[in-house]
Design an enzyme around this catalytic site. Structure first.
Site, PDB file in Angstrom:
ATOM      1  N   HIS A 101       0.822  -1.209   0.000  1.00 43.46           N
ATOM      2  CA  HIS A 101       0.000   0.000   0.000  1.00 43.46           C
ATOM      3  C   HIS A 101       0.858   1.262   0.000  1.00 43.46           C
ATOM      4  O   HIS A 101       0.536   2.254  -0.666  1.00 43.46           O
ATOM      5  CB  HIS A 101      -0.927  -0.004   1.208  1.00 43.46           C
ATOM      6  CG  HIS A 101      -2.120  -0.886   1.028  1.00 43.46           C
ATOM      7  ND1 HIS A 101      -2.920  -1.279   2.067  1.00 43.46           N
ATOM      8  CD2 HIS A 101      -2.640  -1.454  -0.086  1.00 43.46           C
ATOM      9  CE1 HIS A 101      -3.894  -2.057   1.591  1.00 43.46           C
ATOM     10  NE2 HIS A 101      -3.733  -2.169   0.301  1.00 43.46           N
TER      11      HIS A 101
ATOM     12  N   ARG B  54     -12.270   0.873 -13.506  1.00 43.40           N
ATOM     13  CA  ARG B  54     -12.417  -0.016 -12.348  1.00 43.40           C
ATOM     14  C   ARG B  54     -13.606   0.451 -11.518  1.00 43.40           C
ATOM     15  O   ARG B  54     -13.507   1.407 -10.766  1.00 43.40           O
ATOM     16  CB  ARG B  54     -11.142   0.000 -11.507  1.00 43.40           C
ATOM     17  CG  ARG B  54      -9.882  -0.363 -12.273  1.00 43.40           C
ATOM     18  CD  ARG B  54      -8.666  -0.292 -11.344  1.00 43.40           C
ATOM     19  NE  ARG B  54      -7.416  -0.554 -12.058  1.00 43.40           N
ATOM     20  CZ  ARG B  54      -6.666   0.385 -12.623  1.00 43.40           C
ATOM     21  NH1 ARG B  54      -7.056   1.651 -12.576  1.00 43.40           N
ATOM     22  NH2 ARG B  54      -5.550   0.067 -13.236  1.00 43.40           N
TER      23      ARG B  54
ATOM     24  N   GLU C  71      -7.010 -13.165 -18.057  1.00 46.20           N
ATOM     25  CA  GLU C  71      -6.066 -13.059 -16.939  1.00 46.20           C
ATOM     26  C   GLU C  71      -5.717 -14.407 -16.330  1.00 46.20           C
ATOM     27  O   GLU C  71      -4.957 -14.470 -15.364  1.00 46.20           O
ATOM     28  CB  GLU C  71      -6.606 -12.099 -15.864  1.00 46.20           C
ATOM     29  CG  GLU C  71      -8.058 -12.299 -15.535  1.00 46.20           C
ATOM     30  CD  GLU C  71      -8.664 -11.107 -14.802  1.00 46.20           C
ATOM     31  OE1 GLU C  71      -7.936 -10.353 -14.136  1.00 46.20           O
ATOM     32  OE2 GLU C  71      -9.896 -10.945 -14.894  1.00 46.20           O
TER      33      GLU C  71
ATOM     34  N   ASN D  34      -1.122  -8.388 -15.119  1.00 46.57           N
ATOM     35  CA  ASN D  34      -0.673  -8.568 -13.738  1.00 46.57           C
ATOM     36  C   ASN D  34      -1.069  -9.951 -13.236  1.00 46.57           C
ATOM     37  O   ASN D  34      -0.249 -10.719 -12.726  1.00 46.57           O
ATOM     38  CB  ASN D  34      -1.279  -7.495 -12.829  1.00 46.57           C
ATOM     39  CG  ASN D  34      -0.857  -6.105 -13.218  1.00 46.57           C
ATOM     40  OD1 ASN D  34       0.039  -5.921 -14.032  1.00 46.57           O
ATOM     41  ND2 ASN D  34      -1.500  -5.105 -12.643  1.00 46.57           N
TER      42      ASN D  34
ATOM     43  N   ARG E 179       2.170 -11.863  -7.148  1.00 48.66           N
ATOM     44  CA  ARG E 179       2.810 -10.623  -7.610  1.00 48.66           C
ATOM     45  C   ARG E 179       3.196  -9.709  -6.464  1.00 48.66           C
ATOM     46  O   ARG E 179       3.968  -8.768  -6.651  1.00 48.66           O
ATOM     47  CB  ARG E 179       1.881  -9.887  -8.571  1.00 48.66           C
ATOM     48  CG  ARG E 179       0.609  -9.344  -7.939  1.00 48.66           C
ATOM     49  CD  ARG E 179      -0.361  -8.866  -9.007  1.00 48.66           C
ATOM     50  NE  ARG E 179      -1.493  -8.161  -8.448  1.00 48.66           N
ATOM     51  CZ  ARG E 179      -2.587  -7.889  -9.118  1.00 48.66           C
ATOM     52  NH1 ARG E 179      -2.699  -8.254 -10.370  1.00 48.66           N
ATOM     53  NH2 ARG E 179      -3.581  -7.224  -8.555  1.00 48.66           N
TER      54      ARG E 179
ATOM     55  N   CYS F 293      -4.461  -4.171 -20.473  1.00 49.71           N
ATOM     56  CA  CYS F 293      -4.789  -3.127 -19.492  1.00 49.71           C
ATOM     57  C   CYS F 293      -4.023  -3.310 -18.188  1.00 49.71           C
ATOM     58  O   CYS F 293      -4.273  -2.612 -17.216  1.00 49.71           O
ATOM     59  CB  CYS F 293      -6.295  -3.103 -19.210  1.00 49.71           C
ATOM     60  SG  CYS F 293      -6.927  -4.632 -18.498  1.00 49.71           S
TER      61      CYS F 293
END
Length: 838
Positions: free
Chosen positions: A461, A568, A698, A721, A732, A769
């Site tokens: 974060h 999102r 994904e 990702n 990740r 993306c």
């Protein structure tokens, strides 16, 4: 007898034992004590005494003095180094004086090859000793008292178990631990032995020691493969059962499996070591935010709050704690409503969830009932929660430790009425720290040019917030950075993952040139940002933005976005205790579309659950949430919520400007089911215009079945990702493995190629993306593989467009085909550097 003064075993910064990144120490399993972040490479005797144990790996040494035994342990998991980086200055049996050098070590080598290089001092005897700790922050070996030990019975007067003649022996047990009975397993055995009210001894190679004494057992130097036996007084009740229990514990590794003991050797980042004693030394780390920065080092110190440990009225303390928690929850809600972006809102939402965690409440209640004050009880509850996260060994969960520490600060501030004094950050500094909490970054106020962290990961974060502020930042650099003195000059080339200690004039000039070139290129790119991104051989690549609200959408448009490749929608769902209404959602989606002035907008349906739940969507706990209930997998159970979202999206005007994208699609029948459902909602709303429906690719199954999915999907958008972490089986956010989770790995490239090939069978466009779209080294490969849309952050749009204009798609295809045949991501990046100079 008088108190025993215990002196620092090392020069450096004095730290509480609770901060050591190993529960064996932080939870005081081995005894109470302190830690020192060393500024010099040696340890010294903490008092006059005798060396009773020196481990063969030289990382641990025990000293017995008047009435006490102390263990000095250098680093965490350093037993795996088998003595490399250490030198002994004494031997077992030597008598030593306070401050006398015991061992030497290389702190930089340890910082690069072990999770922690701190010097840890533990009082192992007398058991349960109450330490009066010093308030010092900087200490010198043998000069500064770190704590005093109240007068206790001398070691010579302790009961002697050797006089017992009638022993009952256990069976023989072979020690399975690869590094023998070092501090952690020996401590676990001692804790188990202390449960019995009679003497228990360990015998090996003709020697024996008290099984309840960590120091005594370490003095036996029990190695891997040694055969040990236990003994207890024959007449003691339960002696036979106790010996069998302890023998089984030893046989089972005392909580340490062979794989775990060796794991640190295989999971350390493969980053080159640096000798920070030399001007111009280069330090390698992980990039949290790209950019170049130069300035004096300044070490961040975490603010401390004082409070009483005990209170006479548990009920009153419970009320105090509840009031404080409610106040912090209300503050979180206000901050979420005013959050400047999705990332900040998600972090605050995580704090809300943690504050209401049942385990946290239970732990606090137990400590309140034991007579602790509300601040002390909450502090202990946070510590217990942190320990639980550490023991999961799930690094995604362990990254939440910083959030727990942040909450501790917020709640203790509320309880004590004290406001942690904002640190006086020097203007223009390079901030150096062990780690940063999300709330710490709010104190920067524009004064920090760069950040260099010993720990952390690019997905934590704090790293997200540093990127939002555009502060060049490196993380995971190792403990060596904490020894950098304040005011020493540092330079960061965060784009390349490099830091320079006392940079040379040549290094500074090179960085200045890079910075100037970067600035000039940015200005040129900005001027051409609204122009199409077309390769030199005429292939058009749409460069779109990513957004979570209308402000981010407007920023993307202002920076030349051809549309929005990813909106999102989760941001809206994190803003309150209940799901947003259809009307609220429609208002947001319409405002986002309006900000793009008719350019296409791709709205992703709700992607929550598993690792990122919302409170009004109760889901069962999962052992592995990353591959659990995420994205479309939740829509059947929460059909009303999904219905409201789809109807809000379909109502956006002008008709056709919005594309709907479904996340986490793994199977063709999932896509067919939800396409049909969306058609039903169109009819219910009286709409007939065609709406494009696509999917996120994904997971590997979607990439491998791209041709089948392309028959049903109007478009694909690669979420690189997640695709990378699922393909390489690397979380990740993993603290040590994340550097290897590179989307340019040939396996990931091959799946992208398969996706594009499947899409071409039905002439479906393919977008990217994920973060890969903004990686300049990846762009030529993506163009060569067949990707025709890139969705990036607003600040990267102009740069990506400029790069596309320099490319030839045929050349890109040739290089991409070659890249898919290479062995690893490093080779791919070297190839791209050679062919495209990016």
């Amino acid at each position: 007898m008088p108190d025993l003064q215990v002196f620092s075993p090392a020069d450096g910064q004095l730290l509480p034992l609770e901060q050591v990144p190993d529960p064996a120490f932080s939870e005081k399993m081995l005894g109470d004590g302190i830690a020192v972040n060393p500024s010099a490479g040696f340890v010294a005797a903490p008092f006059d005494g005798q060396v009773v144990s020196l481990h063969s790996a030289l990382h641990a040494i025990a000293v017995r003095g008047e009435g006490a035994e102390a263990l000095i342990h250098v680093g965490v998991e350093t037993v795996n180094l088998q003595g490399k980086g250490f030198k002994a200055c004494v031997k077992e049996g030597d008598f030593v004086k306070k401050g006398q050098k015991l061992t030497e070590f290389n702190p930089v080598f340890l910082a690069q090859n072990a999770p922690c290089n701190w010097v840890i001092l533990i009082i192992t005897s007398p058991d349960g000793a109450e330490l009066k700790k010093s308030a010092l922050t900087q200490v010198h070996a043998g000069q500064d008292v770190v704590f005093t030990l109240p007068g206790v019975q001398t070691a010579a007067a302790q009961p002697q178990t050797q006089a017992v003649q009638n022993w009952l022996y256990s069976r023989e047990v072979r020690v399975p631990n690869p590094n023998g009975l070092h501090a952690r397993p020996a401590g676990n055995l001692a804790e188990e032995a202390k449960k019995y009210p009679f003497s228990i001894q360990v015998e090996v190679n003709g020697k024996h020691a008290d099984a309840k004494s960590l120091v005594s057992m370490m003095g036996l130097s029990i190695q891997h493969g040694d055969t040990v036996r236990l003994r207890a007084p024959q007449e003691a009740a339960e002696a036979a059962a106790a010996l069998e229990n302890l023998a089984a514990k030893i046989e089972g590794g005392l909580g340490e499996t062979e794989a775990e003991a060796a794991a640190v050797v295989h999971t350390l980042p493969s980053l080159p070591a640096a000798d920070l004693s030399q001007p111009g030394s280069t330090l390698h780390a992980l990039t949290a935010c790209t950019g170049i920065a130069l300035g004096p080092a300044w070490t961040w110190q975490e603010a401390q709050l004082d409070f009483e440990e005990t209170a006479p009225d548990p009920a009153a303390e419970q009320q105090r704690l509840q009031a404080a928690l409610q106040a912090v929850l209300a503050d979180c809600a206000r901050q979420i409503a005013a959050a400047p972006n999705k990332a900040a809102a998600e972090i605050l939402h995580a704090h809300e969830e943690l504050l209401q965690d049942p385990f946290l409440a239970q732990q606090a209640q137990e400590h309140l009932q034991q007579g602790q004050s509300a601040p002390a009880a909450f502090n202990e509850a946070i510590r217990a929660s942190i320990d639980v996260l550490k023991k999961t060994k799930n690094t995604f969960l362990m990254e939440r430790i910083a959030d727990l520490k942040d909450l501790r600060s917020r709640v203790l501030t509320q309880l004590t009425g004290q406001t942690p004094q904002a640190p006086q950050i020097p203007d223009g500094c390079i901030l150096v720290a062990q780690e940063l909490l999300p709330s710490d970054i709010s104190a920067f106020d524009g004064r920090v040019r760069g950040v260099l962290l010993a720990q952390g990961s690019p997905t934590a974060h704090a790293s997200i917030l540093l990127r939002n502020q555009g502060i060049p930042s490196l993380v995971g650099a190792g403990e060596a950075v904490l020894s950098i003195p304040d005011a020493e000059e540092l330079a960061l080339n965060a784009t390349e993952g490099l830091a320079y200690f006392r940079p040379t004039e040549e290094q500074k000039q090179q960085l200045a040139r890079l910075q100037l070139q970067e600035k000039q290129a940015q200005e040129r790119n900005r001027q051409n940002a609204t122009q199409p991104a077309q390769t030199q051989d005429g292939v058009l690549v749409h460069v779109c933005g990513n957004a979570g609200n209308e402000k981010e959408a407007a920023a993307a448009y202002a920076n030349g976005a051809d549309g929005l490749g990813l909106v999102r929608t989760e941001f809206l769902f994190y803003q309150g205790p209940t799901a947003p209404t259809q009307a609220q959602q429609y208002t947001l989606y319409q405002s986002v579309a309006d900000a793009l002035h008719g350019r296409p907008v791709t709205l992703r349906t709700l992607d929550v659950g598993g690792d990122k739940p919302v409170s009004y969507m109760p889901l069962p706990p999962e052992d592995n949430p990353i591959v659990g209930l995420r994205g479309v997998r939740n829509y059947r159970q929460y059909r009303t919520l999904f219905t409201d979202q789809i109807r809000a999206m379909l109502r956006v005007q002008p008709t056709g400007v919005v594309r709907i994208m479904l996340p986490m699609v793994s199977f063709v029948d999932e896509l067919v089911e939800y396409k049909q459902f969306i058609e039903e909602q169109k009819k219910a709303l009286g709409l007939s215009a065609r709406v494009e429906i696509g999917i996120m690719v994904e997971v590997p199954s979607a990439a491998l079945c791209a041709k089948q999915l392309a028959k049903e999907a109007d478009f694909f958008s690669l979420g690189t990702n997640d695709l990378t972490q699922y393909t390489l089986a690397i979380d990740r956010g993993h603290k040590t493995l994340c550097a290897q989770a590179d989307p340019l790995h040939p396996a990931v490239l091959e799946l992208i190629a398969r996706t594009c090939q499947g899409a071409q069978a039905y002439q479906r466009p393919v977008a990217v993306c994920g973060a890969m779209a903004g990686d300049l080294a990846a762009v030529p490969l993506l163009v060569g593989l067949g990707v025709r849309e890139l969705a990036v952050g607003a600040g990267a749009i102009a740069q990506v467009k400029a790069l596309v204009r320099t490319l030839n798609s045929t050349h890109c295809a040739q290089v991409a085909a070659q890249a898919c045949q290479l062995d690893n991501a490093a080779q791919v990046r070297a190839l791209v550097k050679k062919e495209f100079d990016v």
